[in-house]
Design an enzyme around this catalytic site. Structure first.
Site, mmCIF file in Angstrom:
data_model
loop_
_atom_site.group_PDB
_atom_site.id
_atom_site.type_symbol
_atom_site.label_atom_id
_atom_site.label_comp_id
_atom_site.label_asym_id
_atom_site.label_seq_id
_atom_site.Cartn_x
_atom_site.Cartn_y
_atom_site.Cartn_z
ATOM 1 N N TYR A 220 17.766 1.879 7.171
ATOM 2 C CA TYR A 220 16.967 2.090 5.962
ATOM 3 C C TYR A 220 15.504 2.139 6.374
ATOM 4 C CZ TYR A 220 14.800 1.088 1.414
ATOM 5 O OH TYR A 220 14.025 1.130 0.260
ATOM 6 N N ASP B 64 11.007 2.232 13.885
ATOM 7 C CA ASP B 64 10.651 1.557 12.632
ATOM 8 C C ASP B 64 10.813 0.054 12.840
ATOM 9 O OD1 ASP B 64 10.397 0.525 10.116
ATOM 10 O OD2 ASP B 64 11.857 1.860 9.152
ATOM 11 N N LYS C 210 6.089 -6.024 6.256
ATOM 12 C CA LYS C 210 6.593 -7.392 6.123
ATOM 13 C C LYS C 210 5.692 -8.448 6.786
ATOM 14 C CE LYS C 210 11.278 -5.661 5.339
ATOM 15 N NZ LYS C 210 11.869 -6.028 4.073
HETATM 16 C C1 LIG Z 1 13.242 -1.075 8.565
HETATM 17 C C2 LIG Z 1 12.579 -0.864 7.249
HETATM 18 N N1 LIG Z 1 11.776 0.198 7.078
HETATM 19 C C3 LIG Z 1 11.146 0.436 5.919
HETATM 20 C C4 LIG Z 1 11.310 -0.417 4.848
HETATM 21 C C5 LIG Z 1 10.612 -0.147 3.562
HETATM 22 O O1 LIG Z 1 9.604 -1.096 3.352
HETATM 23 P P1 LIG Z 1 9.057 -1.389 1.884
HETATM 24 O O2 LIG Z 1 10.142 -2.083 1.137
HETATM 25 O O3 LIG Z 1 7.837 -2.232 2.104
HETATM 26 O O4 LIG Z 1 8.718 -0.059 1.278
HETATM 27 C C6 LIG Z 1 12.133 -1.541 4.976
HETATM 28 C C7 LIG Z 1 12.346 -2.455 3.856
HETATM 29 O O5 LIG Z 1 13.193 -3.329 3.852
HETATM 30 C C8 LIG Z 1 12.781 -1.772 6.213
HETATM 31 O O6 LIG Z 1 13.586 -2.837 6.410
#
Ligand SMILES: Cc1ncc(COP(=O)(O)O)c(C=O)c1O
Length: 442
Positions: A146, A244, A276
């Site tokens: 995700y 990511d 985060k």
């Molecule tokens: C690996 C990863 N990338 C992107 C995101 C998206 O981040 P946000 O919820 O701050 O938009 C998340 C959210 O859990 C994530 O775990």
């Protein structure tokens, strides 16, 4: 186990559902996967959450990752309070942005970084930059990873995934087919699928994006050398490798997921995304990478990207305070508390006869309610979600707030002391028996 009464949460949930879709501002919070009433939290301190009924829970969500130091850490609070007193947003450059950027550049292989307000914005912007830099359009991602709710990444593998060559279909109504028809979705940990995709589409591939360690289908570590293989595949094809680290960054290790394999294997991503932990519980995220790539970004280069609250002084102050306090001792503590909890979870589930697998990467781990190792999303999907729901509610009733979905990592903080860990250990055997007694628990 008697269910913990939560009348005030139930009343708020009713009011919330009248004015907000599903009563929540992010779907997983609604407890749809486990049933029941989400607890509305009034306050949090250290490892503990207090709900509006006054019930206390050990927090194993930690705001889905950010609260590395626990809630309301005194030094972070002091820094934030002082920053708030100076005003909350100026729309000009500020010193904390520079300091936080320097901290991130110091800990990771990125040479330059741009702040945004959410992980979604970070991955969306990284993809635009990769396309702008390469002049190509195809993006490769993995099923079960995700990356936020970016249109082109809310994509599911098409029916031809068995041949690994079909472009994706929208993963949600509202995502036009035109947004996903340039996205290839592959099975995770599958080198043959990656090779086939690059063989067929290589010259069109702008970037491959992967979670450094997937945590959004539960924790699924890359097989040894897999990230290095991805980095090399991208380099050979002239595509960019986007790692990511929104979830893993400054959490899996002090250097994130990259600290687990990149440092040793000697590869670096072309772009990385963060969120985060680096926001210390405030809306802050970032993307960064090679200087020649980042310099294509506006105003230095032509690829447009901007944000009214990007690099907000309160958020960057909180992130900076958090990272400066994130010492080796913090990671050691979270690692050993996690080892204790995951060992006890495995023991309790084994004793109750519940099929399970515990997987970990650095300080991150998750418990899968399935009998064999999980190496991709298809494996994760074999979980007994009814057993997890029973387990989750028994833990909640015993004062432990787990993620309300079987597909999530369990998060700890440096504030998870002996009392918090013991509360979790005491809750596990009963919860394992509840899982065993659920309709599909065996
Ligand atoms: C690996 C990863 N990338 C992107 C995101 C998206 O981040 P946000 O919820 O701050 O938009 C998340 C959210 O859990 C994530 O775990």
């Amino acid at each position: 186990m008697t269910p913990t009464p939560a009348p005030a949460s139930a009343a708020l949930f009713d009011r919330a559902r009248a004015v907000t879709p599903g009563g929540v501002n992010s779907p997983v919070r609604a407890f749809n996967a486990v049933g029941g009433t989400p607890r509305f939290i009034r306050s949090a301190q250290g490892a503990w959450l207090t709900d509006v009924d006054g019930n206390e829970y050990v927090d194993l969500i930690c705001s889905w990752g950010p609260m590395l130091l626990g809630h309301a850490h005194p030094e972070v609070m002091a820094a934030v309070s002082a920053a708030v007193a100076r005003g909350t947003s100026y729309g000009t450059p500020t010193e904390p942005e520079v300091e936080l950027a320097e901290e991130i550049v110091g800990r990771t292989p990125v040479e330059a970084v741009r702040f945004v307000s959410s992980g979604t914005e970070a991955t969306m912007s990284a993809i635009r930059l990769a396309r702008g830099f390469t002049g190509r359009d195809v993006i490769v991602k993995f099923a079960g990873c995700y990356h936020g709710h970016v249109d082109s990444l809310l994509a599911s593998a098409g029916s031809g995934v068995a041949t690994h060559q079909e472009f994706a279909v929208p993963g949600s109504p509202g995502v036009p087919a035109s947004s996903t028809e340039l996205t290839l979705v592959l099975p995770y940990n599958d080198r043959a699928a990656v090779k086939a995709a690059f063989a067929e589409h290589g010259p069109r591939i702008a970037a491959l994006i992967t979670e450094a360690v997937p945590g959004n289908m539960g924790v699924v570590p890359p097989e040894p050398g897999f990230n290095e293989f991805l980095a090399l595949s991208c380099r050979e094809a002239g595509a960019l490798f986007i790692s990511d680290e929104v979830m893993t960054g400054f959490r899996a290790t002090s250097q994130g997921g990259w600290g687990l394999d990149g440092v040793e294997e000697g590869w670096t991503p072309d772009l990385m995304t963060f969120g985060k932990v680096m926001g210390g519980g405030f809306p802050a995220a970032a993307f960064g990478g090679r200087r020649d790539v980042m310099s294509r970004l506006s105003p230095e280069g032509p690829v447009y990207q901007a944000g009214t609250l990007s690099g907000n002084p309160i958020a960057t102050t909180a992130g900076l305070a958090t990272l400066r306090l994130a010492t080796d001792e913090v990671y050691d503590h979270i690692g050993s508390a996690g080892t204790t909890i995951r060992g006890a979870a495995a023991e309790a589930l084994a004793a109750a006869g519940v099929p399970h697998v515990v997987q970990a990467a650095g300080t991150m781990f998750s418990v899968f309610f399935t009998g064999s190792p999980v190496r991709d999303f298809a494996d994760a999907a074999t979980q007994d979600t009814a057993a997890y729901a029973a387990f989750f509610h028994a833990m909640l009733d015993a004062g432990v707030y787990l993620p309300p979905s079987a597909y999530e990592a369990w998060f700890l903080s440096s504030a998870h002391d002996d009392r918090a860990v013991q509360t979790v250990l005491d809750a596990l055997p009963g919860a394992a028996r509840a899982a065993a007694a659920s309709p599909e628990g065996r």
